[in-house]
Design an enzyme around this catalytic site. Sequence first.
Site, short mmCIF file in Angstrom:
data_model
loop_
_atom_site.label_atom_id
_atom_site.label_comp_id
_atom_site.label_asym_id
_atom_site.label_seq_id
_atom_site.Cartn_x
_atom_site.Cartn_y
_atom_site.Cartn_z
N LEU A 205 22.28 67.05 28.17
CA LEU A 205 22.74 66.21 29.27
C LEU A 205 22.21 64.73 28.75
CD1 LEU A 205 21.06 68.35 31.89
CD2 LEU A 205 23.63 67.77 31.85
N HIS A 206 23.33 63.89 28.56
CA HIS A 206 22.78 62.69 28.36
C HIS A 206 23.75 61.60 28.71
CE1 HIS A 206 25.97 63.31 25.38
NE2 HIS A 206 26.21 62.09 25.36
N ARG A 207 24.87 61.99 29.55
CA ARG A 207 25.77 60.71 30.04
C ARG A 207 24.94 59.85 30.81
NH1 ARG A 207 29.91 60.46 26.72
NH2 ARG A 207 30.44 62.71 26.06
N ARG A 240 18.08 59.32 25.38
CA ARG A 240 18.45 58.55 26.42
C ARG A 240 18.08 58.98 27.81
NH1 ARG A 240 23.28 55.33 26.65
NH2 ARG A 240 23.02 54.56 28.64
N ASP A 280 26.88 67.76 29.41
CA ASP A 280 28.03 66.62 29.85
C ASP A 280 28.71 65.99 28.52
OD1 ASP A 280 25.56 65.35 28.95
OD2 ASP A 280 25.52 64.40 30.74
#
Length: 379
Positions: A205-207, A240, A280
């Site tokens: 998950l990084h969006r 992130r 994501d």
Amino acid sequence: MAETVAHVVGARPNFMKAAPVIRALEARGIAQTVIHTGQHYDAAMSDVFFRDLGLPEPDLNLGVGSGSQASQTAALMIALERAFGDLRPALAVVYGDINSTLAASLVASKIGLPMAHVEAGLRSFDDTMPEETNRRVTDLLSDLLFVTSPEGVDNLRAVGVPAARIHLVGNPMIDTLLANLSRFDPDRMRAELGLASGPYAVATLHRPANVDTPEAASRLVAMIDGVTELVPLVLPLHPRGRPTLEAAGLSASDRLRVIEPLGYVDFISLVRGAALVVTDSGGIQEETTILGVPCLTVRPNTERPITISHGTNRLVEPDAVVPLAREVLERGIRRPAEGPPLWDGRAGDRIAGIVEAWLRERTGGPAVPAATGAGTGGA
Ligand code: UD1
């Protein structure tokens, strides 16, 4: 002077797309340089991919690093203008939809340097994603557009890209996956991570929309906790998201393994053995489709709808992940009989054939036919 092709790469997902193109051009004896913008700079986000994929060391590393959307893109443009000026390539090849891709295409266009875009035509139609801007602009400025799936051809035709520029070639990221299949060993990763036997899941998950605000991060942490109650979960965490997710209460346990980002071979090995992936990412939707691993994509849209129609991908809101994950763990996911067309491991070769023909035509030599006749798309 030999006509040189300059590849511009900058971040994790670029490297898997560039590797087969570089290899196929090399096999045709075409001179190349690799420019790494330095958008990703951690060893775990960059160096390990060069090693895993047997990529040559970049000829130039611009060391641009992180920043806001505008400051990063501006710094990339300044550094790339200098690099293109020094190297004077005949063609720049850019990959995917990251800020390095956008910056390279803006600079190339302004200095009159022809450009090829690998993975052209993808659209999420979600203008809140920085990548959507990058895709739209890059496609409009490119001379050669290499498309991974048929709907990409339609998207390009809809915005007036001339048919002669559009080439449906398949998916070079899948070239890399298929070329390395024998190296993906889930048992090794299970042993390295000390995972007990039985099913496990993997999440990435990084969006920005999922991890940049405390509210979004809280929703994700609740989702992660819910999945972890169903099945042990491994979460290789992109830098992130780490601060916001930790602030929202993310905490590792026996059933939730929060680990550093993995290299390519380790990551795909882990995914290959998983009962479920929650992500994501863009590329992972494609890789799970070919590996046959169920993928729940925590986004309201995807620029890769072919992974739903021809693969194992489903879009899902964070709050709906747990019930769907339960269903998938109990029943698996229906996998269509046919995978996406031309995802056959030969996209890099098709691209190299078209680039070679383009270079010959430019220097006045006889044009050579495209490598496979895989079809130029937009006709
Ligand atoms: C970028 C791409 C995204 C892609 C992702 C893959 C854009 C707009 N986004 O997102 O499409 O899916 O790469 O990973 O280009 N950081 C580090 N070390 C690194 C790189 C980044 O610590 O080596 C941290 C920094 O805090 C940085 C943040 O991650 O500010 C974001 O990095 P950035 O390159 O801006 O975008 P990504 O979120 O990685």
